[in-house]
Motif scaffolding. Structure first.
Motif, PDB file in Angstrom:
ATOM      1  N   PRO A   1       3.313  36.493   7.708  1.00 26.56           N
ATOM      2  CA  PRO A   1       4.390  37.106   8.503  1.00 26.56           C
ATOM      3  C   PRO A   1       5.779  36.807   7.952  1.00 26.56           C
ATOM      4  CG  PRO A   1       2.994  35.608   9.847  1.00 26.56           C
ATOM      5  CD  PRO A   1       2.730  35.323   8.393  1.00 26.56           C
TER       6      PRO A   1
ATOM      7  N   PRO B   1       9.168  29.872  19.196  1.00 29.14           N
ATOM      8  CA  PRO B   1       9.990  28.644  19.144  1.00 29.14           C
ATOM      9  C   PRO B   1      10.009  27.989  17.761  1.00 29.14           C
ATOM     10  CG  PRO B   1       8.576  28.654  21.090  1.00 29.14           C
ATOM     11  CD  PRO B   1       8.128  29.804  20.236  1.00 29.14           C
TER      12      PRO B   1
ATOM     13  N   LEU C   1       7.304  21.063  20.022  1.00 26.92           N
ATOM     14  CA  LEU C   1       6.030  21.787  19.971  1.00 26.92           C
ATOM     15  C   LEU C   1       5.580  22.060  21.406  1.00 26.92           C
ATOM     16  CD1 LEU C   1       4.279  19.815  17.073  1.00 26.92           C
ATOM     17  CD2 LEU C   1       5.643  21.907  16.935  1.00 26.92           C
TER      18      LEU C   1
ATOM     19  N   ARG D   1       0.741  28.819  22.186  1.00 30.43           N
ATOM     20  CA  ARG D   1       1.893  29.728  22.295  1.00 30.43           C
ATOM     21  C   ARG D   1       2.020  30.528  20.985  1.00 30.43           C
ATOM     22  NH1 ARG D   1       6.834  25.266  21.602  1.00 30.43           N
ATOM     23  NH2 ARG D   1       6.842  25.334  19.310  1.00 30.43           N
TER      24      ARG D   1
ATOM     25  N   THR E   1      -0.156  18.951   7.944  1.00 27.49           N
ATOM     26  CA  THR E   1      -0.413  19.937   8.999  1.00 27.49           C
ATOM     27  C   THR E   1      -0.734  21.306   8.393  1.00 27.49           C
ATOM     28  OG1 THR E   1       1.199  18.766  10.371  1.00 27.49           O
ATOM     29  CG2 THR E   1       0.505  20.964  11.119  1.00 27.49           C
TER      30      THR E   1
ATOM     31  N   GLY F   1      -3.401  25.907  17.164  1.00 22.52           N
ATOM     32  CA  GLY F   1      -2.032  26.237  17.568  1.00 22.52           C
ATOM     33  C   GLY F   1      -2.035  27.374  18.561  1.00 22.52           C
TER      34      GLY F   1
HETATM   35  N1  LIG Z   1       7.604  32.188  13.663  1.00 23.34           N
HETATM   36  C1  LIG Z   1       7.813  32.540  12.401  1.00 23.34           C
HETATM   37  O1  LIG Z   1       8.894  33.032  12.051  1.00 23.34           O
HETATM   38  C2  LIG Z   1       6.703  32.373  11.385  1.00 23.34           C
HETATM   39  C3  LIG Z   1       6.797  33.124  10.210  1.00 23.34           C
HETATM   40  C4  LIG Z   1       5.806  33.006   9.247  1.00 23.34           C
HETATM   41  C5  LIG Z   1       4.735  32.166   9.459  1.00 23.34           C
HETATM   42  N2  LIG Z   1       4.650  31.429  10.609  1.00 23.34           N
HETATM   43  C6  LIG Z   1       3.478  30.547  10.765  1.00 23.34           C
HETATM   44  O2  LIG Z   1       2.753  30.969  11.891  1.00 23.34           O
HETATM   45  C7  LIG Z   1       2.028  29.874  12.424  1.00 23.34           C
HETATM   46  C8  LIG Z   1       2.256  29.820  13.929  1.00 23.34           C
HETATM   47  O3  LIG Z   1       3.643  29.665  14.131  1.00 23.34           O
HETATM   48  P1  LIG Z   1       4.407  30.093  15.466  1.00 23.34           P
HETATM   49  O4  LIG Z   1       5.608  30.839  15.022  1.00 23.34           O
HETATM   50  O5  LIG Z   1       3.486  30.707  16.448  1.00 23.34           O
HETATM   51  O6  LIG Z   1       4.876  28.618  15.910  1.00 23.34           O
HETATM   52  P2  LIG Z   1       4.910  27.872  17.322  1.00 23.34           P
HETATM   53  O7  LIG Z   1       5.638  26.609  17.060  1.00 23.34           O
HETATM   54  O8  LIG Z   1       5.399  28.776  18.380  1.00 23.34           O
HETATM   55  O9  LIG Z   1       3.358  27.574  17.594  1.00 23.34           O
HETATM   56  C9  LIG Z   1       2.654  26.656  16.802  1.00 23.34           C
HETATM   57  C10 LIG Z   1       1.636  25.941  17.674  1.00 23.34           C
HETATM   58  O10 LIG Z   1       0.942  24.992  16.845  1.00 23.34           O
HETATM   59  C11 LIG Z   1       0.831  23.775  17.538  1.00 23.34           C
HETATM   60  N3  LIG Z   1       0.700  22.677  16.568  1.00 23.34           N
HETATM   61  C12 LIG Z   1       1.632  22.189  15.721  1.00 23.34           C
HETATM   62  N4  LIG Z   1       1.158  21.160  15.019  1.00 23.34           N
HETATM   63  C13 LIG Z   1      -0.138  21.002  15.396  1.00 23.34           C
HETATM   64  C14 LIG Z   1      -1.166  20.107  15.015  1.00 23.34           C
HETATM   65  N5  LIG Z   1      -0.958  19.118  14.118  1.00 23.34           N
HETATM   66  N6  LIG Z   1      -2.396  20.238  15.584  1.00 23.34           N
HETATM   67  C15 LIG Z   1      -2.623  21.198  16.515  1.00 23.34           C
HETATM   68  N7  LIG Z   1      -1.658  22.067  16.938  1.00 23.34           N
HETATM   69  C16 LIG Z   1      -0.439  21.962  16.380  1.00 23.34           C
HETATM   70  C17 LIG Z   1       2.096  23.685  18.375  1.00 23.34           C
HETATM   71  O11 LIG Z   1       1.977  22.803  19.476  1.00 23.34           O
HETATM   72  C18 LIG Z   1       2.287  25.133  18.795  1.00 23.34           C
HETATM   73  O12 LIG Z   1       1.653  25.431  20.018  1.00 23.34           O
HETATM   74  C19 LIG Z   1       2.486  28.639  11.663  1.00 23.34           C
HETATM   75  O13 LIG Z   1       1.534  28.298  10.688  1.00 23.34           O
HETATM   76  C20 LIG Z   1       3.780  29.080  10.995  1.00 23.34           C
HETATM   77  O14 LIG Z   1       4.010  28.393   9.793  1.00 23.34           O
HETATM   78  C21 LIG Z   1       5.607  31.521  11.586  1.00 23.34           C
END
Ligand SMILES: NC(=O)c1ccc[n+]([C@@H]2O[C@H](COP(=O)([O-])OP(=O)(O)OC[C@H]3O[C@@H](n4cnc5c(N)ncnc54)[C@H](O)[C@@H]3O)[C@@H](O)[C@H]2O)c1
Length: 324
Positions: free
Chosen positions: A243, A249, A95, A61, A171, A58
């Motif tokens: 977090p 996004p 995504l 971004r 996932t 991931g």
């Molecule tokens: N943003 C928040 O508020 C938040 C809070 C707590 C935890 N998280 C966790 O942090 C992690 C990253 O989240 P983020 O906020 O950066 O989200 P994001 O959507 O900005 O980035 C996630 C990235 O993962 C990629 N992705 C999704 N499914 C995939 C797959 N099957 N194989 C390969 N790549 C894949 C997407 O294309 C994207 O680039 C996630 O595990 C999310 O659950 C996010």
């Protein structure tokens, strides 16, 4: 912490675009960071990760890219693994796309670091194995793995369709397990390493609108603790960063925000953050991706050499309320 990162990145507008992953802005971003790549050829960063390779799922971004940047600034070669497919069935928001992944690579190379990208799906073990083999061929080793690729969903538990439940679990849970399985032979070859798992503040407490997603993150903590016990004796240290709300996004999309602020028409991310801030321990309601990246980086340092199975909350003080 033993690391010493430059602090100039977050205010850079090109960087904000790259981290935010706004699809419409990626062409401009790529152009901006591409120029940086040419300038930085002879200024490779050095630090505690010099000569090491970090693999980030991931990574196109958000938290993944911010963490990749932090590790690149500390000297690591970086692999960005991402599905790079905006419209995935049973996911409510876009995504990353191929242009996001290209812009992310250009951004990391602009820092003077080496960066490989791989368009793959963490639900496919063979994608992960192939990407990691290519990374080892290219850079010589695999030392750090950030299991980060995840998808979210907000809504009443009774409304979550079976296909969506499968997508969330395959996932967020299966993907982290497969990332671990693919990485282990390479981390053993390197004589040890670090695996960092991104879970969530929702892995610490119940939440009526994040019941299905939150359950996947409780599973992540449990799995990471088991992996820590299984592989810690080999010097493969597994830890978790959990977090709170982060401006990416993943959270900043209409489907999620409208569930978080029901009854408000078209709520913004900042409005949701302000709502959370009113009840939060530190009076703030969200983090930026760089805050999470600092915690990830900590688990790559010498200071963390005796840590395994830890869950570090980065949640504007909400950890103070947790009982688990
Ligand atoms: N943003 C928040 O508020 C938040 C809070 C707590 C935890 N998280 C966790 O942090 C992690 C990253 O989240 P983020 O906020 O950066 O989200 P994001 O959507 O900005 O980035 C996630 C990235 O993962 C990629 N992705 C999704 N499914 C995939 C797959 N099957 N194989 C390969 N790549 C894949 C997407 O294309 C994207 O680039 C996630 O595990 C999310 O659950 C996010």
């Amino acid at each position: 912490m033993t690391h010493d990162l430059p602090q100039d990145g977050p205010a850079d507008p090109a960087r904000r675009l790259a981290l935010g992953g706004a699809l419409a802005a990626t062409a401009a971003t790529a152009a901006a960071v591409g120029a940086g790549a040419a300038r930085a050829q002879d200024a490779a960063p050095s630090g505690h990760l010099s000569g090491k390779t970090a693999f980030v799922t991931g990574g196109a971004r958000g938290i993944g890219l911010a963490s990749a940047e932090a590790m690149a600034r500390a000297g690591a070669n970086v692999v960005l693994f991402d599905i790079a497919t905006p419209n995935l069935p049973h996911v409510d928001y876009a995504l990353s796309g191929p242009s996001d992944l290209a812009a992310a690579q250009a951004w990391i190379e602009g820092l003077g670091a080496q960066c490989m990208t791989y368009q793959g799906d963490v639900r496919n073990l063979s994608d992960l194995q192939d990407a990691m083999s290519q990374a080892v061929d290219l850079f010589g080793s695999l030392d750090i793995v950030l299991a980060n690729a995840g998808v979210g969903h907000a809504g009443p538990i009774e409304d979550v369709a079976a296909e969506r439940i499968s997508t969330l679990y395959e996932t967020n849970v299966g993907g982290y397990m497969k990332t671990t399985q693919a990485a282990l032979p390479h981390l053993r070859d390197a004589g040890g390493g670090r695996i960092i798992y991104i879970s969530s503040g929702l892995s610490r407490t119940g939440n009526p609108i994040f019941g299905s997603y939150g359950a996947t993150k409780w599973a992540v903590n449990g799995f990471a603790k088991s992996a820590a016990m299984a592989y810690g004796p080999e010097g493969i240290l597994c830890n978790v960063v959990a977090p709170g709300l982060v401006r990416t996004p993943f959270a900043d999309n209409a489907a999620t925000l409208s569930q978080m602020m029901p009854g408000v028409e078209n709520p913004t991310f900042d409005a949701v953050s302000e709502m959370i801030a009113q009840g939060s321990t530190l009076g703030i309601g969200h983090h930026e991706p760089e805050d999470i990246a600092e915690a990830v980086l900590f688990f790559t340092t010498d200071a963390a050499r005796h840590l395994a199975g830890e869950v570090m909350d980065v949640s504007y003080g909400d950890a103070a309320r947790n009982v688990a």
